[in-house]
Motif scaffolding. Structure first.
Motif, PDB file in Angstrom:
ATOM      1  N   PRO A   1       0.796  -1.233   0.000  1.00 53.18           N
ATOM      2  CA  PRO A   1       0.000   0.000   0.000  1.00 53.18           C
ATOM      3  C   PRO A   1       0.827   1.282   0.000  1.00 53.18           C
ATOM      4  CG  PRO A   1      -0.966  -1.603   1.485  1.00 53.18           C
ATOM      5  CD  PRO A   1       0.304  -2.217   0.981  1.00 53.18           C
ATOM      6  N   GLY A   2       1.893   1.317   0.797  1.00 49.93           N
ATOM      7  CA  GLY A   2       2.696   2.544   0.874  1.00 49.93           C
ATOM      8  C   GLY A   2       3.283   2.912  -0.478  1.00 49.93           C
ATOM      9  N   ASP A   3       3.799   1.899  -1.195  1.00 52.44           N
ATOM     10  CA  ASP A   3       4.393   2.155  -2.519  1.00 52.44           C
ATOM     11  C   ASP A   3       3.324   2.585  -3.521  1.00 52.44           C
ATOM     12  OD1 ASP A   3       6.699   1.399  -1.384  1.00 52.44           O
ATOM     13  OD2 ASP A   3       6.822  -0.575  -2.358  1.00 52.44           O
ATOM     14  N   TYR A   4       2.162   1.936  -3.415  1.00 52.12           N
ATOM     15  CA  TYR A   4       1.059   2.278  -4.328  1.00 52.12           C
ATOM     16  C   TYR A   4       0.666   3.751  -4.136  1.00 52.12           C
ATOM     17  CZ  TYR A   4      -3.769   2.320  -6.154  1.00 52.12           C
ATOM     18  OH  TYR A   4      -4.932   2.631  -6.821  1.00 52.12           O
ATOM     19  N   ILE A   5       0.465   4.146  -2.877  1.00 57.30           N
ATOM     20  CA  ILE A   5       0.070   5.528  -2.586  1.00 57.30           C
ATOM     21  C   ILE A   5       1.134   6.502  -3.083  1.00 57.30           C
ATOM     22  CG2 ILE A   5      -0.203   7.168  -0.664  1.00 57.30           C
ATOM     23  CD1 ILE A   5      -1.850   4.987   0.745  1.00 57.30           C
ATOM     24  N   GLU A   6       2.393   6.146  -2.809  1.00 63.13           N
ATOM     25  CA  GLU A   6       3.509   7.008  -3.232  1.00 63.13           C
ATOM     26  C   GLU A   6       3.495   7.187  -4.755  1.00 63.13           C
ATOM     27  OE1 GLU A   6       7.008   9.120  -2.219  1.00 63.13           O
ATOM     28  OE2 GLU A   6       5.401   8.337  -0.991  1.00 63.13           O
ATOM     29  N   SER A   7       3.291   6.079  -5.495  1.00 61.41           N
ATOM     30  CA  SER A   7       3.351   6.174  -6.959  1.00 61.41           C
ATOM     31  C   SER A   7       2.171   6.994  -7.496  1.00 61.41           C
ATOM     32  CB  SER A   7       3.422   4.786  -7.612  1.00 61.41           C
ATOM     33  OG  SER A   7       2.177   4.147  -7.485  1.00 61.41           O
ATOM     34  N   VAL A   8       0.990   6.859  -6.871  1.00 57.37           N
ATOM     35  CA  VAL A   8      -0.153   7.666  -7.356  1.00 57.37           C
ATOM     36  C   VAL A   8       0.083   9.145  -7.035  1.00 57.37           C
ATOM     37  CG1 VAL A   8      -2.655   8.020  -7.287  1.00 57.37           C
ATOM     38  CG2 VAL A   8      -1.739   5.714  -7.053  1.00 57.37           C
ATOM     39  N   MET A   9       0.659   9.411  -5.867  1.00 62.72           N
ATOM     40  CA  MET A   9       0.913  10.807  -5.476  1.00 62.72           C
ATOM     41  C   MET A   9       1.909  11.463  -6.451  1.00 62.72           C
ATOM     42  SD  MET A   9      -0.363  12.703  -3.095  1.00 62.72           S
ATOM     43  CE  MET A   9      -0.238  14.372  -3.730  1.00 62.72           C
ATOM     44  N   ILE A  10       2.933  10.700  -6.846  1.00 64.23           N
ATOM     45  CA  ILE A  10       3.908  11.247  -7.808  1.00 64.23           C
ATOM     46  C   ILE A  10       3.192  11.598  -9.110  1.00 64.23           C
ATOM     47  CG2 ILE A  10       5.876  10.572  -9.291  1.00 64.23           C
ATOM     48  CD1 ILE A  10       6.940   9.019  -6.797  1.00 64.23           C
ATOM     49  N   SER A  11       2.291  10.707  -9.526  1.00 66.34           N
ATOM     50  CA  SER A  11       1.592  10.971 -10.789  1.00 66.34           C
ATOM     51  C   SER A  11       0.612  12.148 -10.659  1.00 66.34           C
ATOM     52  CB  SER A  11       0.932   9.670 -11.261  1.00 66.34           C
ATOM     53  OG  SER A  11      -0.402   9.830 -11.533  1.00 66.34           O
ATOM     54  N   VAL A  12      -0.016  12.293  -9.480  1.00 67.08           N
ATOM     55  CA  VAL A  12      -0.930  13.445  -9.271  1.00 67.08           C
ATOM     56  C   VAL A  12      -0.140  14.750  -9.422  1.00 67.08           C
ATOM     57  CG1 VAL A  12      -2.250  14.697  -7.496  1.00 67.08           C
ATOM     58  CG2 VAL A  12      -2.634  12.258  -7.837  1.00 67.08           C
ATOM     59  N   LYS A  13       1.063  14.785  -8.842  1.00 68.90           N
ATOM     60  CA  LYS A  13       1.858  16.030  -8.917  1.00 68.90           C
ATOM     61  C   LYS A  13       2.326  16.282 -10.344  1.00 68.90           C
ATOM     62  CE  LYS A  13       3.336  16.254  -4.141  1.00 68.90           C
ATOM     63  NZ  LYS A  13       4.339  15.955  -3.155  1.00 68.90           N
ATOM     64  N   ALA A  14       2.697  15.206 -11.059  1.00 68.03           N
ATOM     65  CA  ALA A  14       3.195  15.385 -12.431  1.00 68.03           C
ATOM     66  C   ALA A  14       2.075  15.808 -13.374  1.00 68.03           C
ATOM     67  CB  ALA A  14       3.823  14.078 -12.913  1.00 68.03           C
ATOM     68  N   LYS A  15       0.878  15.239 -13.171  1.00 68.31           N
ATOM     69  CA  LYS A  15      -0.228  15.521 -14.097  1.00 68.31           C
ATOM     70  C   LYS A  15      -0.942  16.833 -13.796  1.00 68.31           C
ATOM     71  CE  LYS A  15      -2.210  11.140 -15.620  1.00 68.31           C
ATOM     72  NZ  LYS A  15      -3.389  10.294 -15.427  1.00 68.31           N
ATOM     73  N   ASN A  16      -0.785  17.314 -12.564  1.00 69.03           N
ATOM     74  CA  ASN A  16      -1.495  18.540 -12.152  1.00 69.03           C
ATOM     75  C   ASN A  16      -0.486  19.549 -11.611  1.00 69.03           C
ATOM     76  OD1 ASN A  16      -4.465  17.387 -12.198  1.00 69.03           O
ATOM     77  ND2 ASN A  16      -3.239  15.882 -11.102  1.00 69.03           N
ATOM     78  N   PRO A  17       0.440  20.014 -12.474  1.00 69.22           N
ATOM     79  CA  PRO A  17       1.485  20.911 -11.967  1.00 69.22           C
ATOM     80  C   PRO A  17       0.899  22.241 -11.490  1.00 69.22           C
ATOM     81  CG  PRO A  17       1.540  20.809 -14.366  1.00 69.22           C
ATOM     82  CD  PRO A  17       0.508  19.813 -13.922  1.00 69.22           C
ATOM     83  N   ALA A  18       1.606  22.893 -10.582  1.00 72.58           N
ATOM     84  CA  ALA A  18       1.219  24.226 -10.093  1.00 72.58           C
ATOM     85  C   ALA A  18      -0.170  24.238  -9.462  1.00 72.58           C
ATOM     86  CB  ALA A  18       1.294  25.256 -11.232  1.00 72.58           C
ATOM     87  N   GLU A  19      -0.553  23.114  -8.819  1.00 73.12           N
ATOM     88  CA  GLU A  19      -1.831  23.084  -8.103  1.00 73.12           C
ATOM     89  C   GLU A  19      -1.576  22.620  -6.662  1.00 73.12           C
ATOM     90  OE1 GLU A  19      -4.645  20.772 -10.409  1.00 73.12           O
ATOM     91  OE2 GLU A  19      -4.435  22.085 -12.139  1.00 73.12           O
ATOM     92  N   PRO A  20      -0.837  23.432  -5.868  1.00 73.73           N
ATOM     93  CA  PRO A  20      -0.412  22.958  -4.546  1.00 73.73           C
ATOM     94  C   PRO A  20      -1.572  22.615  -3.619  1.00 73.73           C
ATOM     95  CG  PRO A  20       0.033  25.322  -4.803  1.00 73.73           C
ATOM     96  CD  PRO A  20      -0.350  24.797  -6.153  1.00 73.73           C
ATOM     97  N   GLU A  21      -2.679  23.356  -3.712  1.00 76.48           N
ATOM     98  CA  GLU A  21      -3.800  23.062  -2.804  1.00 76.48           C
ATOM     99  C   GLU A  21      -4.409  21.707  -3.134  1.00 76.48           C
ATOM    100  OE1 GLU A  21      -3.599  25.916  -4.564  1.00 76.48           O
ATOM    101  OE2 GLU A  21      -3.348  27.515  -3.072  1.00 76.48           O
ATOM    102  N   PHE A  22      -4.464  21.376  -4.437  1.00 72.00           N
ATOM    103  CA  PHE A  22      -4.995  20.066  -4.832  1.00 72.00           C
ATOM    104  C   PHE A  22      -4.068  18.953  -4.328  1.00 72.00           C
ATOM    105  CE2 PHE A  22      -5.642  16.796  -8.336  1.00 72.00           C
ATOM    106  CZ  PHE A  22      -6.836  16.309  -7.824  1.00 72.00           C
ATOM    107  N   HIS A  23      -2.759  19.141  -4.483  1.00 66.60           N
ATOM    108  CA  HIS A  23      -1.811  18.137  -3.988  1.00 66.60           C
ATOM    109  C   HIS A  23      -1.997  17.944  -2.476  1.00 66.60           C
ATOM    110  CE1 HIS A  23       1.079  19.661  -7.395  1.00 66.60           C
ATOM    111  NE2 HIS A  23      -0.022  19.114  -7.863  1.00 66.60           N
ATOM    112  N   GLN A  24      -2.156  19.063  -1.768  1.00 66.73           N
ATOM    113  CA  GLN A  24      -2.292  19.012  -0.307  1.00 66.73           C
ATOM    114  C   GLN A  24      -3.543  18.217   0.117  1.00 66.73           C
ATOM    115  OE1 GLN A  24      -2.378  23.000   1.375  1.00 66.73           O
ATOM    116  NE2 GLN A  24      -3.130  22.292   3.362  1.00 66.73           N
ATOM    117  N   ALA A  25      -4.666  18.493  -0.564  1.00 68.27           N
ATOM    118  CA  ALA A  25      -5.920  17.805  -0.208  1.00 68.27           C
ATOM    119  C   ALA A  25      -5.812  16.307  -0.493  1.00 68.27           C
ATOM    120  CB  ALA A  25      -7.088  18.420  -0.982  1.00 68.27           C
TER     121      ALA A  25
END
Ligand code: NDP
Length: 464
Positions: free
Chosen positions: A12-36
């Motif tokens: 699970p930890g690796d899965y979450i980490e990999s999705v989080m990396i992709s969220v940041k890459a696909k949605n650049p310059a959206e810090p509030e979205f990354h935070q939520a």
């Protein structure tokens, strides 16, 4: 029922980490979205360890991707006959458990990332209300401050001319948020009705004479205080005589102050984007009426309060400071009710140092990630926004029910339903936190409780 699997299942930890990396890459310059997203994912580690089916169905990748994002031009004429152009948005995030539902925000800071964070939060919040509502959010970078009523009307009409193609009582039902109150909902509803030639419950927060629900204006503030009362009750405590800090002076703050007075507490602060009012004598009902008139009718600034009530102190906002003096006043309970990230790590440290017992979030994501961690580490009573401020959208759900049934419930009936919903949300969060091994952690309780219902509906409905 899982209808698909994905190869290469990770821990699970690796899965979450990999999705989080992709969220940041696909949605650049959206810090509030990354935070939520990061905050919700942090809680979901506990769920994924018990339920591998969510990972097999790639639920996290799907739940962070809006079903639809609308972005459009909003041209309008100002009072001088000049052309103005704003940007309009609607994020239709998730409809697994009901039509998209969530407010419209008109504020110059509005951008895609802020609305995506709000829409994402809304999905889990709406799920917690127990009512059948999906999640959405929208708005514009239009600033209603300083505009005439006619300018606000022309803007709302232009905004709705595009938005009406995408919403409807069974599809997407917007409501108010920052900068969108009764006046704006009226103009938006009027234009929808004119263009579609139908009188339906397409917006909530409507006027009482044309489909609105009693208690809807009060609901977010009242609901937040009802939720906080349950938190205190879990420690065999009550609001009686408690000193309370409230930020903001808009819709949520006003009715938070009112309900705090009803329950015997003493609110001592309010604020707006220009500064803070501290009234050591307490804000009583007469002073609250002054604030409501100042903000909703005169559309003035909160500093006028200190001109009128001489014992009150006004502290202007200083953008050079990394903290807000409001959160450095000694009190028992805090109700951030203005905007996102208004409590920094430094503010949280000040609150904890001064012995705060309870923080209940009326605004959406008012505490930074570090501030949230500090509250949890200090083991104070901490009610996260998606649970504590769900009373507003819950009462919007009750407005939708009344519109569908063509009925009007009394003030007492709506208030009673709201109160029961807030008790149920607290119980769900409290019990879910215990079940997942983190008793008292209502952040985990809210994130997991909200997630499970939506995730299971998504599994049932297949890959859509
Ligand atoms: P209002 O527009 O009625 O009031 C907002 C208040 O917050 C005003 O006092 C405003 O001051 C202040 N504020 C707004 N932005 C900032 C900023 N960047 N810095 C400092 N102060 C700011 O909005 P609401 O009361 O409806 O909303 C407040 C919060 O509650 C938001 O986070 C919203 O998303 C959340 N919320 C609202 C619900 C509702 O039913 N209305 C439901 C659930 C959550 P100023 O007048 O100077 O702009």
């Amino acid at each position: 029922m899982a209808v698909m699997t994905s190869p290469g299942v990770k821990v699970p930890g690796d899965y979450i980490e990999s999705v989080m990396i992709s969220v940041k890459a696909k949605n650049p310059a959206e810090p509030e979205f990354h935070q939520a997203v990061a905050e919700v994912f942090d809680s979901l580690r506990l769920v994924l360890a018990k339920h591998p089916e969510y990972q097999s169905a790639r639920l996290l990748e799907r739940i962070v991707e809006p079903e639809r994002v609308l972005m459009f031009r909003v041209p309008w004429f100002d009072d001088q006959g000049n052309i103005q152009v704003n940007r309009g948005f609607r994020i239709e995030m998730n409809s697994a458990i009901g039509p998209y539902k969530g407010g419209l925000r008109f504020h110059p800071s509005v951008n895609l990332g802020i609305l995506k964070f709000l829409a994402f939060e809304q999905v889990f919040k709406n799920s917690l209300t127990t009512l059948p509502m999906g999640g959405g959010k929208g708005g514009s970078d239009f600033d209603p401050k300083g505009k005439s009523d006619n300018e606000v009307m022309r803007f709302c009409q232009s905004f709705m001319t595009e938005l009406q193609r995408h919403i409807g009582p069974d599809t997407d039902v917007p409501a108010g948020d920052i900068g969108v109150g009764g006046r704006e909902i009226g103009f938006l509803f009027g234009q929808y009705k004119r263009l579609r030639n139908e009188f339906t419950g397409v917006l909530t927060g409507k006027g009482l004479g044309w489909g609105g629900s009693l208690i809807r204006p009060e609901a977010t503030g009242y609901g937040c205080v009802y939720f906080a009362a349950e938190m205190l009750k879990s420690k065999k405590d009550s609001f009686d005589g408690k000193l309370c800090l409230v930020s903001g002076s808009g819709n949520v703050s006003q009715y938070t102050v009112e309900k705090l007075l009803d329950l015997g507490a003493k609110p001592v602060t309010v604020s707006d984007s220009n500064g803070v009012i501290y009234d050591p004598d307490g804000i009583d009902r007469e002073k609250l009426a002054f604030i409501i008139e100042l903000k909703n009718v005169k559309r003035g600034r909160i500093r006028d309060y200190a001109d009128h009530y001489k014992k009150a102190i006004f502290m202007p906002t200083d953008i050079k400071l990394e903290h807000n003096p409001l959160w450095n006043i000694k009190a028992d309970c805090a109700f951030p009710s203005a905007t996102q990230n208004e409590i920094t790590a430094r503010d949280a440290a000040n609150l904890v140092k001064n012995g705060i017992k309870l923080v209940a979030e009326g605004a959406n994501m008012p505490s930074t990630f570090d501030a949230t961690k500090m509250f949890l580490d200090a083991k104070i009573l901490y009610g996260p926004a998606k649970a504590a401020n769900a009373g507003g959208v819950a009462t919007s759900g009750l407005e939708m029910s009344q519109n569908s049934a063509r009925l009007t419930w009394t003030r007492e009936e709506v208030d009673d339903r709201l109160h029961k919903i807030m008790i149920a949300i607290h119980q769900n969060c409290f019990e879910t936190a215990e079940k997942y091994g983190t008793p008292g952690n209502l952040v985990n309780g809210a994130n997991i409780g909200g997630f499970l219902k939506v995730a299971n509906a998504m599994l049932d409905q297949g890959l859509v």
